[in-house]
Design a protein around this motif. Structure first.
Motif, PDB file in Angstrom:
ATOM      1  N   ILE A 154     -27.024 -74.927 -80.829  1.00  0.00           N
ATOM      2  CA  ILE A 154     -27.720 -75.696 -79.786  1.00  0.00           C
ATOM      3  C   ILE A 154     -27.689 -77.172 -80.135  1.00  0.00           C
ATOM      4  O   ILE A 154     -28.058 -77.565 -81.250  1.00  0.00           O
ATOM      5  CB  ILE A 154     -29.169 -75.203 -79.633  1.00  0.00           C
ATOM      6  N   SER A 155     -27.236 -77.997 -79.174  1.00  0.00           N
ATOM      7  CA  SER A 155     -27.200 -79.436 -79.375  1.00  0.00           C
ATOM      8  C   SER A 155     -27.336 -80.115 -78.020  1.00  0.00           C
ATOM      9  O   SER A 155     -27.543 -79.461 -76.996  1.00  0.00           O
ATOM     10  CB  SER A 155     -25.901 -79.866 -80.075  1.00  0.00           C
ATOM     11  N   SER A 156     -27.224 -81.445 -78.028  1.00  0.00           N
ATOM     12  CA  SER A 156     -27.375 -82.209 -76.795  1.00  0.00           C
ATOM     13  C   SER A 156     -26.372 -83.346 -76.783  1.00  0.00           C
ATOM     14  O   SER A 156     -25.927 -83.811 -77.842  1.00  0.00           O
ATOM     15  CB  SER A 156     -28.799 -82.754 -76.680  1.00  0.00           C
ATOM     16  N   HIS A 161     -33.515 -82.212 -75.730  1.00  0.00           N
ATOM     17  CA  HIS A 161     -33.822 -81.057 -74.895  1.00  0.00           C
ATOM     18  C   HIS A 161     -34.351 -79.955 -75.813  1.00  0.00           C
ATOM     19  O   HIS A 161     -34.397 -80.120 -77.026  1.00  0.00           O
ATOM     20  CB  HIS A 161     -32.581 -80.560 -74.146  1.00  0.00           C
ATOM     21  N   ALA A 162     -34.733 -78.832 -75.222  1.00  0.00           N
ATOM     22  CA  ALA A 162     -35.140 -77.670 -76.012  1.00  0.00           C
ATOM     23  C   ALA A 162     -34.711 -76.409 -75.269  1.00  0.00           C
ATOM     24  O   ALA A 162     -35.024 -76.241 -74.095  1.00  0.00           O
ATOM     25  CB  ALA A 162     -36.641 -77.660 -76.264  1.00  0.00           C
ATOM     26  N   TRP A 163     -33.991 -75.554 -75.975  1.00  0.00           N
ATOM     27  CA  TRP A 163     -33.462 -74.313 -75.387  1.00  0.00           C
ATOM     28  C   TRP A 163     -34.450 -73.190 -75.720  1.00  0.00           C
ATOM     29  O   TRP A 163     -34.587 -72.814 -76.890  1.00  0.00           O
ATOM     30  CB  TRP A 163     -32.084 -74.030 -75.972  1.00  0.00           C
ATOM     31  N   ALA A 164     -35.135 -72.678 -74.712  1.00  0.00           N
ATOM     32  CA  ALA A 164     -36.223 -71.725 -74.963  1.00  0.00           C
ATOM     33  C   ALA A 164     -36.143 -70.546 -74.007  1.00  0.00           C
ATOM     34  O   ALA A 164     -35.982 -70.729 -72.804  1.00  0.00           O
ATOM     35  CB  ALA A 164     -37.580 -72.418 -74.824  1.00  0.00           C
ATOM     36  N   LYS A 171     -36.865 -70.631 -79.318  1.00  0.00           N
ATOM     37  CA  LYS A 171     -37.113 -72.010 -78.923  1.00  0.00           C
ATOM     38  C   LYS A 171     -36.496 -72.894 -80.000  1.00  0.00           C
ATOM     39  O   LYS A 171     -36.921 -72.864 -81.154  1.00  0.00           O
ATOM     40  CB  LYS A 171     -38.598 -72.322 -78.776  1.00  0.00           C
ATOM     41  N   ALA A 172     -35.481 -73.655 -79.617  1.00  0.00           N
ATOM     42  CA  ALA A 172     -34.794 -74.536 -80.561  1.00  0.00           C
ATOM     43  C   ALA A 172     -34.537 -75.875 -79.896  1.00  0.00           C
ATOM     44  O   ALA A 172     -34.120 -75.931 -78.735  1.00  0.00           O
ATOM     45  CB  ALA A 172     -33.474 -73.910 -81.029  1.00  0.00           C
ATOM     46  N   GLY A 194     -35.602 -68.698 -69.032  1.00  0.00           N
ATOM     47  CA  GLY A 194     -36.222 -69.709 -69.861  1.00  0.00           C
ATOM     48  C   GLY A 194     -36.035 -71.065 -69.211  1.00  0.00           C
ATOM     49  O   GLY A 194     -35.395 -71.189 -68.162  1.00  0.00           O
ATOM     50  N   GLN A 195     -36.587 -72.077 -69.821  1.00  0.00           N
ATOM     51  CA  GLN A 195     -36.473 -73.438 -69.299  1.00  0.00           C
ATOM     52  C   GLN A 195     -36.390 -74.421 -70.457  1.00  0.00           C
ATOM     53  O   GLN A 195     -36.757 -74.085 -71.587  1.00  0.00           O
ATOM     54  CB  GLN A 195     -37.675 -73.784 -68.409  1.00  0.00           C
ATOM     55  N   CYS A 196     -35.943 -75.621 -70.162  1.00  0.00           N
ATOM     56  CA  CYS A 196     -35.993 -76.691 -71.149  1.00  0.00           C
ATOM     57  C   CYS A 196     -37.460 -76.965 -71.478  1.00  0.00           C
ATOM     58  O   CYS A 196     -38.281 -77.133 -70.585  1.00  0.00           O
ATOM     59  CB  CYS A 196     -35.318 -77.952 -70.607  1.00  0.00           C
ATOM     60  N   SER A 197     -37.777 -77.001 -72.761  1.00  0.00           N
ATOM     61  CA  SER A 197     -39.171 -77.159 -73.189  1.00  0.00           C
ATOM     62  C   SER A 197     -39.425 -78.499 -73.862  1.00  0.00           C
ATOM     63  O   SER A 197     -40.377 -78.631 -74.620  1.00  0.00           O
ATOM     64  CB  SER A 197     -39.549 -76.019 -74.148  1.00  0.00           C
TER      65      SER A 197
END
Length: 230
Positions: A154-156, A161-164, A171-172, A194-197
């Protein structure tokens, strides 16, 4: 999926989420017992007319209320550390998927395949089909095989961002220039949302995550179909 007026967690779909729920219940019971004891002592102090002149010199009581918190903290720390190590363990993953966060959509790349990558955008409300969920449906779902360890990278590419995915206990953070790693294993098939957290801008609420966990045969057929269409 959560439902209206829900108070607890979503149903656990992975062994890690089951452990997290057990730990939550374990810790909540300890907090409940401590709160009940403190409330009981407060009520007694406010209602009783009895006094004890040597209360301030009670060495035994001081010893107990010094040792008991330490024991309680150990009872909380040991299962917590166990789950932390379980979450960091990466057993031979069957598949590796890289998720990249953008403003405001996700892109996915199946690194074990030569040409299997796509972007995943939220479906606008006016384009939803009957039965689809507002702000949660995407045009390209992430299809993964169930009952197999999957490694997520997981990166941006722009901002935090947060992948959850709550039902999988995932949640990362997606951080530009940094590659975070998470492991997921689903115990049953289904579609998990899920959504971006992490607040990432004006359209933060509009970059959902949808995982479709399926059988291995279905996943292989889907991957071949996707590769032939790209």
């Amino acid at each position: 999926m959560p439902y209206p007026m829900q108070l607890g967690f979503q149903d656990a779909t992975s062994p890690i989420m089951e452990e997290l729920m057990y730990f939550h219940d374990h810790t909540l019971m300890i907090v409940f017992l401590i709160s009940s004891l403190v409330l009981y002592v407060l009520i007694l102090m406010l209602t009783t007319k009895l006094t004890h002149t040597s209360t301030m010199d009670a060495q035994e009581v001081e010893t107990i209320w010094t040792i008991m918190p330490a024991v309680i903290l150990v009872l909380i720390a040991l299962p917590s550390l166990r789950i932390l190590y379980m979450m960091d363990e990466i057993y031979n993953p069957y598949l590796t998927v890289k998720a990249m966060g953008h403003q405001w959509y996700w892109s996915y790349e199946y690194t074990d395949y030569e040409e299997l990558a796509f972007d995943s955008y939220m479906i606008p409300t006016q384009d939803l089909a009957p039965g689809q969920l507002r702000l949660l449906e995407v045009d390209n779902r992430v299809v993964l095989p169930m009952e197999l360890p999957i490694r997520m990278l997981i990166s941006s590419e722009d901002v935090l961002h947060a992948w959850a995915v709550p039902s999988l206990g995932l949640k990362a953070d997606a951080i530009p220039g940094r590659l975070n790693q998470a492991t997921l294993t689903s115990t049953r098939p289904g579609i998990y949302y899920g959504q971006c957290s992490e607040i990432c801008g004006s359209n933060h609420s509009f970059m959902p995550i949808v995982l479709e966990m399926s059988t291995l045969k279905y996943f292989e057929n889907w991957s071949h179909m996707m590769q032939s269409s790209l």
